[in-house]
Structures are given as C-alpha cells and as structure tokens.
Design a protein around this motif. Structure first.
Motif, PDB file in Angstrom:
ATOM      1  N   GLU A  28       0.864  -1.177   0.000  1.00  0.00           N
ATOM      2  CA  GLU A  28       0.000   0.000   0.000  1.00  0.00           C
ATOM      3  C   GLU A  28       0.901   1.227   0.000  1.00  0.00           C
ATOM      4  N   TRP A  29       0.762   2.023  -1.055  1.00  0.00           N
ATOM      5  CA  TRP A  29       1.551   3.250  -1.158  1.00  0.00           C
ATOM      6  C   TRP A  29       0.610   4.432  -1.118  1.00  0.00           C
ATOM      7  N   LYS A  30       0.948   5.429  -0.350  1.00  0.00           N
ATOM      8  CA  LYS A  30       0.141   6.638  -0.260  1.00  0.00           C
ATOM      9  C   LYS A  30       0.932   7.801  -0.845  1.00  0.00           C
ATOM     10  N   HIS A  31       0.238   8.584  -1.671  1.00  0.00           N
ATOM     11  CA  HIS A  31       0.880   9.706  -2.345  1.00  0.00           C
ATOM     12  C   HIS A  31       0.059  10.962  -2.124  1.00  0.00           C
ATOM     13  N   LEU A  32       0.712  12.057  -1.809  1.00  0.00           N
ATOM     14  CA  LEU A  32       0.048  13.347  -1.700  1.00  0.00           C
ATOM     15  C   LEU A  32      -0.153  13.900  -3.106  1.00  0.00           C
ATOM     16  N   LEU A  33      -1.386  14.319  -3.411  1.00  0.00           N
ATOM     17  CA  LEU A  33      -1.714  14.825  -4.744  1.00  0.00           C
ATOM     18  C   LEU A  33      -2.125  16.281  -4.682  1.00  0.00           C
ATOM     19  N   SER A  34      -1.803  16.997  -5.735  1.00  0.00           N
ATOM     20  CA  SER A  34      -2.359  18.341  -5.882  1.00  0.00           C
ATOM     21  C   SER A  34      -3.816  18.190  -6.304  1.00  0.00           C
ATOM     22  N   HIS A  35      -4.592  19.243  -6.147  1.00  0.00           N
ATOM     23  CA  HIS A  35      -6.003  19.194  -6.542  1.00  0.00           C
ATOM     24  C   HIS A  35      -6.127  18.910  -8.041  1.00  0.00           C
ATOM     25  N   GLN A  36      -5.263  19.512  -8.841  1.00  0.00           N
ATOM     26  CA  GLN A  36      -5.297  19.308 -10.297  1.00  0.00           C
ATOM     27  C   GLN A  36      -5.007  17.845 -10.644  1.00  0.00           C
ATOM     28  N   ASP A  37      -3.980  17.260 -10.021  1.00  0.00           N
ATOM     29  CA  ASP A  37      -3.668  15.852 -10.274  1.00  0.00           C
ATOM     30  C   ASP A  37      -4.816  14.942  -9.838  1.00  0.00           C
ATOM     31  N   LEU A  38      -5.461  15.290  -8.745  1.00  0.00           N
ATOM     32  CA  LEU A  38      -6.596  14.511  -8.265  1.00  0.00           C
ATOM     33  C   LEU A  38      -7.719  14.483  -9.291  1.00  0.00           C
ATOM     34  N   LEU A  39      -8.040  15.639  -9.849  1.00  0.00           N
ATOM     35  CA  LEU A  39      -9.103  15.712 -10.852  1.00  0.00           C
ATOM     36  C   LEU A  39      -8.754  14.886 -12.093  1.00  0.00           C
ATOM     37  N   VAL A  40      -7.511  14.964 -12.531  1.00  0.00           N
ATOM     38  CA  VAL A  40      -7.081  14.202 -13.707  1.00  0.00           C
ATOM     39  C   VAL A  40      -7.179  12.703 -13.427  1.00  0.00           C
ATOM     40  N   LEU A  41      -6.683  12.271 -12.266  1.00  0.00           N
ATOM     41  CA  LEU A  41      -6.722  10.845 -11.938  1.00  0.00           C
ATOM     42  C   LEU A  41      -8.149  10.337 -11.780  1.00  0.00           C
ATOM     43  N   ARG A  42      -9.014  11.127 -11.157  1.00  0.00           N
ATOM     44  CA  ARG A  42     -10.416  10.707 -11.031  1.00  0.00           C
ATOM     45  C   ARG A  42     -11.037  10.468 -12.404  1.00  0.00           C
ATOM     46  N   GLN A  43     -10.770  11.357 -13.338  1.00  0.00           N
ATOM     47  CA  GLN A  43     -11.337  11.212 -14.674  1.00  0.00           C
ATOM     48  C   GLN A  43     -10.777   9.963 -15.359  1.00  0.00           C
ATOM     49  N   ARG A  44      -9.507   9.721 -15.220  1.00  0.00           N
ATOM     50  CA  ARG A  44      -8.895   8.536 -15.841  1.00  0.00           C
ATOM     51  C   ARG A  44      -9.430   7.250 -15.214  1.00  0.00           C
ATOM     52  N   PHE A  45      -9.595   7.249 -13.887  1.00  0.00           N
ATOM     53  CA  PHE A  45     -10.099   6.043 -13.219  1.00  0.00           C
ATOM     54  C   PHE A  45     -11.540   5.739 -13.613  1.00  0.00           C
ATOM     55  N   GLN A  46     -12.324   6.752 -13.901  1.00  0.00           N
ATOM     56  CA  GLN A  46     -13.718   6.533 -14.303  1.00  0.00           C
ATOM     57  C   GLN A  46     -13.808   5.671 -15.552  1.00  0.00           C
ATOM     58  N   ALA A  47     -12.789   5.730 -16.402  1.00  0.00           N
ATOM     59  CA  ALA A  47     -12.797   4.959 -17.647  1.00  0.00           C
ATOM     60  C   ALA A  47     -12.497   3.479 -17.412  1.00  0.00           C
ATOM     61  N   VAL A  48     -11.859   3.152 -16.283  1.00  0.00           N
ATOM     62  CA  VAL A  48     -11.426   1.764 -16.075  1.00  0.00           C
ATOM     63  C   VAL A  48     -11.898   1.139 -14.763  1.00  0.00           C
ATOM     64  N   ALA A  49     -12.531   1.913 -13.889  1.00  0.00           N
ATOM     65  CA  ALA A  49     -12.918   1.383 -12.578  1.00  0.00           C
ATOM     66  C   ALA A  49     -14.360   1.766 -12.245  1.00  0.00           C
ATOM     67  N   GLN A  50     -14.970   0.964 -11.404  1.00  0.00           N
ATOM     68  CA  GLN A  50     -16.327   1.231 -10.936  1.00  0.00           C
ATOM     69  C   GLN A  50     -16.266   2.010  -9.622  1.00  0.00           C
ATOM     70  N   PRO A  51     -17.208   2.916  -9.384  1.00  0.00           N
ATOM     71  CA  PRO A  51     -17.241   3.630  -8.103  1.00  0.00           C
ATOM     72  C   PRO A  51     -17.495   2.665  -6.943  1.00  0.00           C
ATOM     73  N   ASP A  52     -16.999   3.016  -5.797  1.00  0.00           N
ATOM     74  CA  ASP A  52     -17.226   2.232  -4.586  1.00  0.00           C
ATOM     75  C   ASP A  52     -18.718   2.252  -4.283  1.00  0.00           C
ATOM     76  N   PRO A  53     -19.374   1.093  -4.211  1.00  0.00           N
ATOM     77  CA  PRO A  53     -20.825   1.077  -3.986  1.00  0.00           C
ATOM     78  C   PRO A  53     -21.226   1.572  -2.594  1.00  0.00           C
ATOM     79  N   HIS A  54     -20.273   1.621  -1.680  1.00  0.00           N
ATOM     80  CA  HIS A  54     -20.568   2.092  -0.324  1.00  0.00           C
ATOM     81  C   HIS A  54     -20.433   3.598  -0.184  1.00  0.00           C
ATOM     82  N   ALA A  55     -19.924   4.248  -1.217  1.00  0.00           N
ATOM     83  CA  ALA A  55     -19.687   5.691  -1.148  1.00  0.00           C
ATOM     84  C   ALA A  55     -20.950   6.475  -1.464  1.00  0.00           C
ATOM     85  N   THR A  56     -21.052   7.655  -0.860  1.00  0.00           N
ATOM     86  CA  THR A  56     -22.116   8.602  -1.149  1.00  0.00           C
ATOM     87  C   THR A  56     -21.460   9.836  -1.745  1.00  0.00           C
ATOM     88  N   ASP A  57     -21.828  10.192  -2.972  1.00  0.00           N
ATOM     89  CA  ASP A  57     -21.197  11.308  -3.678  1.00  0.00           C
ATOM     90  C   ASP A  57     -19.677  11.160  -3.736  1.00  0.00           C
TER      91      ASP A  57
END
Length: 160
Positions: A28-57
């Motif tokens: 398990e590796w943890k990385h500090l992200l800038s807000h811009q990097d976070l937005l880019v990674l979220r968009q990329r993950f949406q193409a290949v991963a399913q949202p956590d079903p336990h999450a709200t928003d």
C-alpha cells in the motif's frame, strides 16, 4: 479519496502466489496529490474502474476507535517505523451499524494485512465496557485474540 485542495491516493497491489491466488499481505503506497492531479486521476479512473458502492457522492465517512496499551505501544511503533507491528480498531462506515466491525491491521516489512470480524452494536458495547468473557467462546478468532491482548497487554480503547 480527497477533500480541499488536494488529497491522498492509496494504491494497493496484492502479491500473487504461484497458482495465481491472492495472498493475504499487500503493498500500500500513499501519495500526496495536488487538486489538479486529483481531478485528472479521477477522470482517468472513471474509464477503467467502478465507483465504490458504499460511497455517497464519491465519499464515505469512517469512524475508528483504536486500541492501545497504557504506554501507547502501537502509536510508538508506528512513529518509530517498526517494520513488524499491529493495531486493533473498531470501525464504522457512514454511521451504518450494519458495517460495524473489529479490525486488526498488521505490517510486516513493506507489506500490510487486514483482518476483520463483524460486530453487533451490543458486542461493541461489551468489548468497551464489559462483560468480555463471551469473546473467549467466539467463533471469530479475531475476537478471541483481542480478548487475550486486552488481558495480557492491557489493550484498551484509546483514540477515535
């Protein structure tokens, strides 16, 4: 995964056995992200991963009650970077009592392991305030282990 201007991204990998089965320990590796990097990674993950079903928003709220010794052994081992350590906690997600469980998190070198056992609200209350003798007869080994450590190492609820 994140809030405010940036966030922390936890990436996990599970080592595989020779037969392809997933082993109990993981990286398990943890990385500090800038807000811009976070937005880019979220968009990329949406193409290949399913949202956590336990999450709200896209988020979920976690409440943890950590156990430690009177001398704060678990905390000191983490701060000192001890490679072989463990901690126990009672954890609840989104305030939903059906997600209440006891968890043991272990580290061995750079590998981590999590074990968990479901708890009822009444069992959690008994672990915290007593009686605790029922834990010895539990079919859940994690409860038996916690009982022994509460009585030999004086593990107690310490930090929320």
């Amino acid at each position: 995964m994140a809030s405010g201007k940036g966030g922390i991204l936890a990436l996990e990998t599970s080592p595989k056995g020779r037969g392809g089965e997933t082993l109990e320990f993981r990286h398990e590796w943890k990385h500090l992200l800038s807000h811009q990097d976070l937005l880019v990674l979220r968009q990329r993950f949406q193409a290949v991963a399913q949202p956590d079903p336990h999450a709200t928003d896209g988020c979920y709220h976690i409440r943890s009650l950590y156990f430690d010794t009177p001398s704060d052994k678990a905390l000191r081992e983490k701060l000192d970077g001890i490679s072989r350590r463990e901690k126990f906690r009672i954890r609840l997600y989104n305030g939903d009592l059906s997600t209440l469980h006891l968890e043991k998190k272990s580290k061995l070198g750079g590998l981590g392991n999590k074990q968990h056992a479901p708890l009822t609200p009444e069992e959690a209350e008994d672990i915290l305030r007593g009686p605790q003798g029922w834990m010895l007869d539990s079919s859940r080994p994690l409860l038996v282990e916690l009982y022994h450590k509460m009585h030999t190492q004086q593990l107690r609820p310490k930090t929320i």
